[in-house]
Design a protein around this motif. Structure first.
Motif, mmCIF file in Angstrom:
data_model
loop_
_atom_site.group_PDB
_atom_site.id
_atom_site.type_symbol
_atom_site.label_atom_id
_atom_site.label_comp_id
_atom_site.label_asym_id
_atom_site.label_seq_id
_atom_site.Cartn_x
_atom_site.Cartn_y
_atom_site.Cartn_z
ATOM 1 N N GLY A 243 -8.305 -0.378 7.759
ATOM 2 C CA GLY A 243 -8.734 -0.855 6.453
ATOM 3 C C GLY A 243 -8.343 0.086 5.336
ATOM 4 N N MET A 244 -8.514 1.404 5.562
ATOM 5 C CA MET A 244 -8.127 2.386 4.553
ATOM 6 C C MET A 244 -6.632 2.305 4.257
ATOM 7 N N THR A 245 -5.835 2.195 5.298
ATOM 8 C CA THR A 245 -4.383 2.128 5.135
ATOM 9 C C THR A 245 -3.980 0.866 4.374
ATOM 10 N N MET A 246 -4.559 -0.264 4.742
ATOM 11 C CA MET A 246 -4.227 -1.516 4.075
ATOM 12 C C MET A 246 -4.712 -1.516 2.627
ATOM 13 N N LEU A 247 -5.929 -1.020 2.391
ATOM 14 C CA LEU A 247 -6.463 -0.968 1.034
ATOM 15 C C LEU A 247 -5.584 -0.115 0.136
ATOM 16 N N ASN A 248 -5.164 1.024 0.653
ATOM 17 C CA ASN A 248 -4.311 1.916 -0.120
ATOM 18 C C ASN A 248 -3.005 1.222 -0.505
ATOM 19 N N ALA A 249 -2.403 0.532 0.471
ATOM 20 C CA ALA A 249 -1.139 -0.160 0.206
ATOM 21 C C ALA A 249 -1.320 -1.285 -0.808
ATOM 22 N N LEU A 250 -2.407 -2.040 -0.691
ATOM 23 C CA LEU A 250 -2.634 -3.154 -1.607
ATOM 24 C C LEU A 250 -2.883 -2.666 -3.032
ATOM 25 N N ILE A 251 -3.591 -1.558 -3.175
ATOM 26 C CA ILE A 251 -3.797 -1.002 -4.514
ATOM 27 C C ILE A 251 -2.458 -0.585 -5.109
ATOM 28 N N GLY A 252 -1.620 0.053 -4.297
ATOM 29 C CA GLY A 252 -0.299 0.457 -4.776
ATOM 30 C C GLY A 252 0.543 -0.726 -5.214
ATOM 31 N N VAL A 253 0.515 -1.801 -4.422
ATOM 32 C CA VAL A 253 1.274 -3.005 -4.776
ATOM 33 C C VAL A 253 0.727 -3.615 -6.059
ATOM 34 N N ALA A 254 -0.589 -3.672 -6.183
ATOM 35 C CA ALA A 254 -1.197 -4.256 -7.385
ATOM 36 C C ALA A 254 -0.806 -3.456 -8.628
ATOM 37 N N VAL A 255 -0.829 -2.134 -8.536
ATOM 38 C CA VAL A 255 -0.437 -1.299 -9.675
ATOM 39 C C VAL A 255 1.030 -1.522 -10.018
ATOM 40 N N GLY A 256 1.886 -1.527 -8.995
ATOM 41 C CA GLY A 256 3.314 -1.701 -9.233
ATOM 42 C C GLY A 256 3.646 -3.055 -9.842
ATOM 43 N N MET A 257 3.055 -4.119 -9.301
ATOM 44 C CA MET A 257 3.346 -5.460 -9.813
ATOM 45 C C MET A 257 2.765 -5.652 -11.221
ATOM 46 N N LEU B 269 7.596 -7.255 -4.673
ATOM 47 C CA LEU B 269 6.399 -7.454 -3.853
ATOM 48 C C LEU B 269 6.705 -7.217 -2.380
ATOM 49 N N MET B 270 7.821 -7.763 -1.910
ATOM 50 C CA MET B 270 8.228 -7.561 -0.513
ATOM 51 C C MET B 270 8.287 -6.077 -0.166
ATOM 52 N N LEU B 271 9.061 -5.355 -0.960
ATOM 53 C CA LEU B 271 9.295 -3.941 -0.645
ATOM 54 C C LEU B 271 8.051 -3.098 -0.883
ATOM 55 N N GLY B 272 7.385 -3.342 -2.010
ATOM 56 C CA GLY B 272 6.205 -2.542 -2.319
ATOM 57 C C GLY B 272 5.137 -2.656 -1.250
ATOM 58 N N LEU B 273 4.905 -3.862 -0.750
ATOM 59 C CA LEU B 273 3.899 -4.075 0.278
ATOM 60 C C LEU B 273 4.319 -3.443 1.602
ATOM 61 N N ALA B 274 5.583 -3.649 1.979
ATOM 62 C CA ALA B 274 6.054 -3.141 3.274
ATOM 63 C C ALA B 274 6.051 -1.617 3.317
ATOM 64 N N LEU C 38 15.864 -1.903 -10.157
ATOM 65 C CA LEU C 38 14.905 -1.024 -10.828
ATOM 66 C C LEU C 38 13.477 -1.529 -10.652
ATOM 67 N N ALA C 39 13.297 -2.856 -10.646
ATOM 68 C CA ALA C 39 11.954 -3.405 -10.440
ATOM 69 C C ALA C 39 11.428 -3.022 -9.061
ATOM 70 N N ALA C 40 12.259 -3.197 -8.037
ATOM 71 C CA ALA C 40 11.836 -2.834 -6.682
ATOM 72 C C ALA C 40 11.657 -1.330 -6.554
ATOM 73 N N ALA C 41 12.540 -0.555 -7.185
ATOM 74 C CA ALA C 41 12.416 0.907 -7.126
ATOM 75 C C ALA C 41 11.109 1.370 -7.752
ATOM 76 N N GLY C 42 10.687 0.682 -8.819
ATOM 77 C CA GLY C 42 9.420 1.047 -9.451
ATOM 78 C C GLY C 42 8.232 0.858 -8.531
ATOM 79 N N THR C 43 8.189 -0.257 -7.804
ATOM 80 C CA THR C 43 7.057 -0.483 -6.893
ATOM 81 C C THR C 43 7.091 0.497 -5.724
ATOM 82 N N VAL C 44 8.289 0.874 -5.265
ATOM 83 C CA VAL C 44 8.384 1.857 -4.181
ATOM 84 C C VAL C 44 7.900 3.221 -4.669
ATOM 85 N N THR C 45 8.254 3.577 -5.898
ATOM 86 C CA THR C 45 7.790 4.849 -6.462
ATOM 87 C C THR C 45 6.268 4.893 -6.520
#
Length: 729
Positions: free
Chosen positions: A198-212, A233-238, A303-310
């Motif tokens: 849950g911690m791992t998934m929550l962390n990833a989802l927060i990151g995706v939400a911020v990036g998007m 979204l694909m890359l940021g989530l994965a 650049l959009a995908a790079a931003g979410t990865v960052t």
């Protein structure tokens, strides 16, 4: 770098409430900005400098009435010859009136007046001209356009509005959550703890939400293509899930080694976090490097995908330690939470699947390498037949309005009417244009595979003429591509006027050719970058070369499988593909950029442990086995998570472009993780032995030491606690 990240990890855990609060403020702030500042996305693919784009720019300046979006309404009467009857003509007139009444429509052309009627008198095409471009047509206008002909349909007629105005952006539906659900199951199985998963998934989802949220907040000032947010979204989530997985996994091992939580998370971020930063940097550099090919829409996508990865990297090395601080020892399976190590140094388990697989692969290294190379080579064979094009309505989902209209036009008139070309003749004076038009018309009519040339439309000042050209073949047919070049060659010698060929079909061909020309340059850039970066990380010559060759194998095999399914149609039903066709033009170059970063992820996580054990005294053979044994479980979980996320876009979206991107990424990750990195790489490393780590002394002195294995961190810990600090986990 490892020491800096170690301090960052400990600091994030100790000030976890502040860290979480900061990220929540960032999320809420960007969310509000996205809600108020979000702009429209673009579904067109422009290519400055190409002939087709120059023609469109010329039309917008000199013939604005013809530069807007166009629509084609296909009409089918209940019986042959009915369009010639008074009743049939009345129905067509009513359809024209309805089309003209659509907001944003400049006018509609009567097919009976211009001869856009099939020889059997049953089919007709109503051309509709909009004032603005396709991206300026809003949802209300599009909905009104799609309703045109409702009264005629009630009388038994078929009316199918189509054209570029229906090219709306693909929507991401709730079914993509299935990919996230699969990822959650993989995390639970990997960790054996709901809290850790849950911690791992929550962390990833927060990151995706911020990036998007940040991406959509910028969309009012930067034009985004419709596929850019989905790719992000694909890359940021994965990668967000994967990066959090790597740090959580190392943190749990450190806890089992008897370290207190702050020390455990500090060392996890210092070691696994170093690999995360490097891996994320490779993805970002590869995506941002798409700007080098100088293609605007591709640059924005990268650049959009790079931003979410960052954002995913930043969240992993700051927010994840904070969340782990709240979880404490609950990130461990319940049966291990009370376990204490013997003498602080538990004996490593060397009997898991990763160790057994590594011993098997290294023992049979030569057959493994040969079989792997042969198998990937065979999978790559269809790549030689790869064709690239921009999507057209002929490959849209069956039953969609665009596909219904396309099929009806093809049925009544032939495939060429679905991909008309347009010749723009522009002179300095009306006399020059009028003199050139008959010459241009004659040359185009004599060109092979031209079905018809429509009478010219003149701009109000008479200096610009627009001629419609109907090819015999469809928009993505190879013969149509040849026709475009033949027409341009035929009219190239006309003097005193500019003669330019454009239209959606010509634009697609120009975009595809420019992307194909840029592909080798980008491939050399990415491969060269991979060799240089891995040379810095592993301080070796052969390891980077081996990694680059493995990446090329992955790319070739992925292209081959994608061509076989999406272009040749093999097993297309399994992925829900209605109609095979050429691959989207930007898929190869985009796939290379993304897979490069993901391939380096697995290379770093596996080989860094091999190097770590080798420099600490293990033989090259044992170091290879150790690296695989310790990393196989985590890399397997990471790959399965990425495959499940990308797979969600294959099976639960109808858009064939998104399907092909998700499919190629999922297949590429599977091949690279399981065939190349976890099979061929240990076999090659075992074959090379200690030679794998050779580096000329002069080069070793010239290269900076990035310390991804944490040598500097070990020295720092040893100086601080020489009596009690052992080797980091």
């Amino acid at each position: 770098m490892a020491t800096l990240l170690y301090r960052l990890g400990r600091g994030s855990l100790r000030r976890r409430r502040l860290v979480v609060a900061i990220w929540l403020v960032v999320l809420v702030g960007l969310g509000l900005a996205a809600a108020f500042l979000r702009g429209p996305t673009a579904s067109n693919f422009t290519m400055p400098g190409t002939e087709s784009q120059r023609a469109l720019d010329l039309l917008s300046q000199q013939f604005p009435a013809a530069s807007g979006a166009t629509g084609t309404i296909a009409v089918k009467a209940p019986a042959d010859g009915q369009l010639a009857t008074p009743q049939g003509q009345a129905v067509v007139k009513e359809i024209i009136q309805e089309a003209t009444a659509v907001p944003g429509v400049v006018g509609a052309v009567d097919p009976l007046a211009v001869g856009e009627v099939s020889p059997d008198g049953q089919y007709a095409l109503v051309q509709v001209q909009f004032a603005g471009g396709a991206d300026e047509v809003d949802d209300a206008q599009r909905a009104a356009y799609e309703k045109v002909g409702a009264s005629a349909e009630a009388q038994g007629w078929q009316v199918a509005p189509g054209g570029e105005v229906l090219g709306g952006e693909p929507e991401v539906g709730s079914t993509e959550a299935i990919g996230v659900a699969v990822a959650a199951v993989v995390l639970v199985v990997t960790f054996g703890s709901l809290v850790a998963a849950g911690m791992t998934m929550l962390n990833a989802l927060i990151g995706v939400a911020v990036g998007m949220a940040g991406l959509f907040a910028l969309s009012s000032t930067v034009e985004l293509t419709s596929t850019a947010p989905i790719l992000a979204l694909m890359l940021g989530l994965a990668v967000g899930i994967d990066y959090s997985l790597f740090i959580t996994s190392r943190h749990r091992q450190n806890l089992l080694d008897g370290l207190p939580p702050d020390e455990a998370v500090g060392r996890a971020v210092g070691t696994a976090g170093s690999a995360v930063v490097f891996a994320g940097a490779t993805v970002v550099i590869a995506l941002a490097g798409l700007a080098v090919v100088d293609i605007p829409f591709l640059t924005v996508m990268g650049l959009a995908a790079a931003g979410t990865v960052t954002v995913a990297v930043l969240v992993a090395i700051t927010l994840q330690p904070a969340l782990l601080g709240f979880a404490g020892r609950k990130v461990l399976p319940r049966r291990l939470r009370g376990a204490t190590p013997v003498d602080g140094t538990p004996a490593p388990a060397r009997s898991g699947f990763g160790f057994r697989w590594a011993r098997l692969v290294t023992r049979l290294r030569v057959p493994v390498i040969l079989v792997g190379l042969l198998g990937l080579g065979l999978l790559a064979v269809p790549t030689s037949d790869m064709r690239l094009a921009l999507p057209d309505a002929g490959t849209a989902a069956v039953g969609s309005p665009a596909r219904v209209s396309n099929d009806l036009i093809t049925e009544g008139f032939g495939p060429g009417f679905t991909g008309r070309l347009a010749v723009v003749v522009a002179g300095d004076t009306p006399q020059a244009t009028a003199a050139a038009v008959p010459q241009v018309t004659a040359l185009v009519q004599r060109t092979d595979d031209v079905l018809a040339v429509a009478p010219p439309q003149l701009s109000p000042d008479g200096r610009t003429a627009l001629l419609g050209v109907v090819p015999k073949t469809g928009p993505t047919d190879a013969a149509t591509e040849t026709l475009v070049h033949d027409i341009r060659h035929a009219v190239g010698g006309i003097q005193d006027v500019d003669v330019l060929l454009t239209g959606a079909t010509a634009i697609g061909i120009d975009v595809s050719e420019k992307l194909a020309d840029a592909l080798p340059i980008y491939l050399v850039l990415v491969v060269g970058l991979s060799v240089l970066l891995l040379m810095l990380v592993f301080r070796s010559l052969l390891v980077p070369v081996k990694a680059a060759l493995g990446f090329l194998l992955t790319v070739a095999a992925t292209f081959g499988i994608t061509v076989a399914v999406f272009q040749q149609g093999h097993l297309a039903d399994l992925v829900g593909l209605d109609t095979p066709g050429p691959l989207i033009s930007f898929l190869p170059i985009l796939l290379i950029g993304i897979l490069f970063g993901l391939a380096m992820d697995y290379e770093v996580f596996l080989v860094s442990r091999m190097r770590e054990d080798f420099v600490h005294g293990d033989t090259a053979q044992q170091a290879t086995i150790n690296g695989m044994g310790h990393g196989a479980r985590v890399v397997t979980a990471a790959a399965l998570i990425m495959i499940s996320v990308f797979g969600g876009f294959v099976f639960f979206l109808h858009d064939p472009v998104i399907k092909s991107i998700g499919f190629a990424l999922a297949v590429g990750v599977a091949i690279d993780a399981f065939v190349v990195r976890m099979t061929i790489v240990p076999a090659v490393m075992s074959l090379l032995g200690s030679r794998a780590w050779w580096l000329p002394k002069w080069l070793g002195r010239a290269l900076p030491n990035v310390d991804i294995e944490g040598e500097g961190l070990r020295a720092h810990l040893a100086d601080r606690e020489p009596a009690s600090v052992g080797r980091p986990g």
